[in-house]
Write a protein that holds these residues in place. Structure first.
Motif, PDB file in Angstrom:
ATOM      1  N   ALA A  78     -79.591  37.750  30.210  1.00 19.51           N
ATOM      2  CA  ALA A  78     -78.871  39.022  29.618  1.00 19.51           C
ATOM      3  C   ALA A  78     -79.886  39.498  28.356  1.00 19.51           C
ATOM      4  O   ALA A  78     -80.229  40.415  27.736  1.00 19.51           O
ATOM      5  N   LYS A  79     -80.026  38.564  27.106  1.00 22.87           N
ATOM      6  CA  LYS A  79     -81.159  38.838  26.228  1.00 22.87           C
ATOM      7  C   LYS A  79     -82.445  39.414  26.676  1.00 22.87           C
ATOM      8  O   LYS A  79     -82.599  40.731  26.231  1.00 22.87           O
ATOM      9  N   GLU A  80     -83.134  39.005  27.557  1.00 24.69           N
ATOM     10  CA  GLU A  80     -83.683  39.236  28.621  1.00 24.69           C
ATOM     11  C   GLU A  80     -83.804  40.520  29.007  1.00 24.69           C
ATOM     12  O   GLU A  80     -85.003  41.327  28.608  1.00 24.69           O
ATOM     13  N   ALA A  81     -83.006  40.582  29.716  1.00 26.49           N
ATOM     14  CA  ALA A  81     -82.885  42.106  30.471  1.00 26.49           C
ATOM     15  C   ALA A  81     -82.595  43.572  29.254  1.00 26.49           C
ATOM     16  O   ALA A  81     -82.889  44.761  29.218  1.00 26.49           O
ATOM     17  N   ALA A  82     -81.746  42.821  28.172  1.00 24.67           N
ATOM     18  CA  ALA A  82     -81.734  43.823  27.054  1.00 24.67           C
ATOM     19  C   ALA A  82     -82.405  43.883  26.106  1.00 24.67           C
ATOM     20  O   ALA A  82     -83.240  44.898  25.826  1.00 24.67           O
ATOM     21  N   GLU A 115     -86.021  44.794  27.563  1.00 22.54           N
ATOM     22  CA  GLU A 115     -86.164  45.061  28.371  1.00 22.54           C
ATOM     23  C   GLU A 115     -86.374  46.664  28.027  1.00 22.54           C
ATOM     24  O   GLU A 115     -86.957  47.323  28.842  1.00 22.54           O
ATOM     25  N   ILE A 116     -84.646  46.903  27.832  1.00 24.53           N
ATOM     26  CA  ILE A 116     -84.986  48.776  27.372  1.00 24.53           C
ATOM     27  C   ILE A 116     -85.166  49.455  26.198  1.00 24.53           C
ATOM     28  O   ILE A 116     -85.158  48.099  25.175  1.00 24.53           O
ATOM     29  N   PRO A 117     -85.561  49.840  26.434  1.00 21.05           N
ATOM     30  CA  PRO A 117     -86.220  50.603  25.251  1.00 21.05           C
ATOM     31  C   PRO A 117     -84.955  50.802  23.875  1.00 21.05           C
ATOM     32  O   PRO A 117     -83.566  51.085  24.206  1.00 21.05           O
ATOM     33  N   SER A 118     -86.006  50.732  23.365  1.00 19.55           N
ATOM     34  CA  SER A 118     -84.405  51.014  21.638  1.00 19.55           C
ATOM     35  C   SER A 118     -83.868  52.496  21.347  1.00 19.55           C
ATOM     36  O   SER A 118     -83.024  52.327  21.251  1.00 19.55           O
ATOM     37  N   SER A 119     -84.702  53.323  22.254  1.00 29.27           N
ATOM     38  CA  SER A 119     -83.905  55.008  22.041  1.00 29.27           C
ATOM     39  C   SER A 119     -82.695  55.153  22.674  1.00 29.27           C
ATOM     40  O   SER A 119     -82.009  56.152  22.440  1.00 29.27           O
ATOM     41  N   LEU A 120     -82.613  54.005  23.938  1.00 31.49           N
ATOM     42  CA  LEU A 120     -81.613  53.865  24.689  1.00 31.49           C
ATOM     43  C   LEU A 120     -80.308  53.018  23.445  1.00 31.49           C
ATOM     44  O   LEU A 120     -78.929  52.906  24.531  1.00 31.49           O
ATOM     45  N   LYS A 121     -80.441  52.740  23.156  1.00 25.58           N
ATOM     46  CA  LYS A 121     -80.124  50.860  22.197  1.00 25.58           C
ATOM     47  C   LYS A 121     -78.646  51.357  21.661  1.00 25.58           C
ATOM     48  O   LYS A 121     -79.579  52.058  20.404  1.00 25.58           O
ATOM     49  N   ASP A 122     -77.624  50.910  21.277  1.00 19.76           N
ATOM     50  CA  ASP A 122     -76.951  51.572  20.173  1.00 19.76           C
ATOM     51  C   ASP A 122     -77.221  49.970  18.889  1.00 19.76           C
ATOM     52  O   ASP A 122     -76.021  50.254  18.814  1.00 19.76           O
ATOM     53  N   GLY A 123     -77.495  48.870  19.567  1.00 22.10           N
ATOM     54  CA  GLY A 123     -77.666  47.766  18.942  1.00 22.10           C
ATOM     55  C   GLY A 123     -78.574  47.007  19.569  1.00 22.10           C
ATOM     56  O   GLY A 123     -79.031  47.116  20.359  1.00 22.10           O
ATOM     57  N   ASP A 150     -70.814  46.210  30.486  1.00 16.81           N
ATOM     58  CA  ASP A 150     -69.335  45.942  30.556  1.00 16.81           C
ATOM     59  C   ASP A 150     -69.297  47.371  30.410  1.00 16.81           C
ATOM     60  O   ASP A 150     -69.694  48.041  30.056  1.00 16.81           O
ATOM     61  N   LYS A 151     -67.698  47.388  29.975  1.00 12.84           N
ATOM     62  CA  LYS A 151     -67.090  49.217  29.361  1.00 12.84           C
ATOM     63  C   LYS A 151     -67.864  49.884  28.380  1.00 12.84           C
ATOM     64  O   LYS A 151     -67.932  51.277  28.234  1.00 12.84           O
ATOM     65  N   TYR A 152     -68.049  48.961  27.804  1.00 10.87           N
ATOM     66  CA  TYR A 152     -68.966  49.306  25.573  1.00 10.87           C
ATOM     67  C   TYR A 152     -69.924  49.145  25.839  1.00 10.87           C
ATOM     68  O   TYR A 152     -70.400  49.851  25.107  1.00 10.87           O
ATOM     69  N   GLY A 153     -71.524  48.849  27.131  1.00 14.65           N
ATOM     70  CA  GLY A 153     -72.174  49.348  26.973  1.00 14.65           C
ATOM     71  C   GLY A 153     -73.510  48.357  26.527  1.00 14.65           C
ATOM     72  O   GLY A 153     -73.996  48.165  26.548  1.00 14.65           O
ATOM     73  N   ASN A 154     -72.423  46.675  26.379  1.00 15.30           N
ATOM     74  CA  ASN A 154     -73.215  45.822  26.016  1.00 15.30           C
ATOM     75  C   ASN A 154     -73.811  44.763  27.453  1.00 15.30           C
ATOM     76  O   ASN A 154     -73.643  44.933  28.443  1.00 15.30           O
ATOM     77  N   MET A 200     -78.254  44.701  21.763  1.00 12.70           N
ATOM     78  CA  MET A 200     -77.922  44.078  23.170  1.00 12.70           C
ATOM     79  C   MET A 200     -77.179  44.951  23.695  1.00 12.70           C
ATOM     80  O   MET A 200     -75.743  44.525  24.571  1.00 12.70           O
ATOM     81  N   SER A 201     -77.146  46.135  23.048  1.00 17.86           N
ATOM     82  CA  SER A 201     -75.685  47.308  23.561  1.00 17.86           C
ATOM     83  C   SER A 201     -76.438  48.312  23.679  1.00 17.86           C
ATOM     84  O   SER A 201     -77.323  49.091  23.088  1.00 17.86           O
ATOM     85  N   VAL A 202     -76.002  49.686  24.987  1.00 15.48           N
ATOM     86  CA  VAL A 202     -76.710  49.964  25.084  1.00 15.48           C
ATOM     87  C   VAL A 202     -76.004  51.545  24.670  1.00 15.48           C
ATOM     88  O   VAL A 202     -74.862  51.531  25.177  1.00 15.48           O
TER      89      VAL A 202
END
Length: 132
Positions: A43-47, A49-57, A124-128, A59-61
């Motif tokens: 999950a950490k590896e997947a997180a 790969e997500i650009p920081s512009s889409l993240k809220d933390g 999950d439903k919170y974006g984690n 490991m959170s989108v």
């Protein structure tokens, strides 16, 4: 004689239970810890790969950054496809759980991902980020 057999059988059952508690439980616990660590690392590896512009933390989108064709976000609507540039959020209806025991609700996809369906992460439903 019956009393001795009864006491002996109770003693053997008690010894068997204690042996299983002492021997099997730590192995089962160790296996659970190893599995949790492996799933968390994926999950950490997947997180990552997500650009920081889409993240809220870390490991959170931020679900509010995705919109459907009517301007709704996943925060106020539970179905449909939501987009942010090339990134897409789609409902995950399989009902599987992530590393933290939460149900996977969203699939985060990107067309340049090298797997067959473009999935980068499950949320999950919170974006984690709870799975790759």
């Amino acid at each position: 004689m019956k009393k001795i057999k009864f006491i002996l059988s109770i003693t053997l059952v008690f010894a068997f239970v204690l042996t299983n508690i002492a021997v099997i439980t730590p192995k089962a616990s160790a296996t659970g810890v190893i599995l949790y660590q492996h799933l968390y690392a994926k999950a950490k590896e997947a997180a990552d790969e997500i650009p920081s512009s889409l993240k809220d933390g870390d490991m959170s989108v931020d679900l509010g950054k995705f919109k459907d064709k009517h301007g709704n976000t996943p925060l106020n609507k539970s179905g449909g496809t939501f987009k942010n540039g090339d990134w897409t959020l789609e409902p995950d209806n399989a009902g599987h759980l992530g590393y933290n025991g939460e149900k996977k609700v969203w699939k985060l996809k990107h067309p340049r991902k090298n797997n067959s369906k473009g999935r980068v992460a499950s949320l999950d439903k919170y974006g984690n980020v709870i799975s790759d």
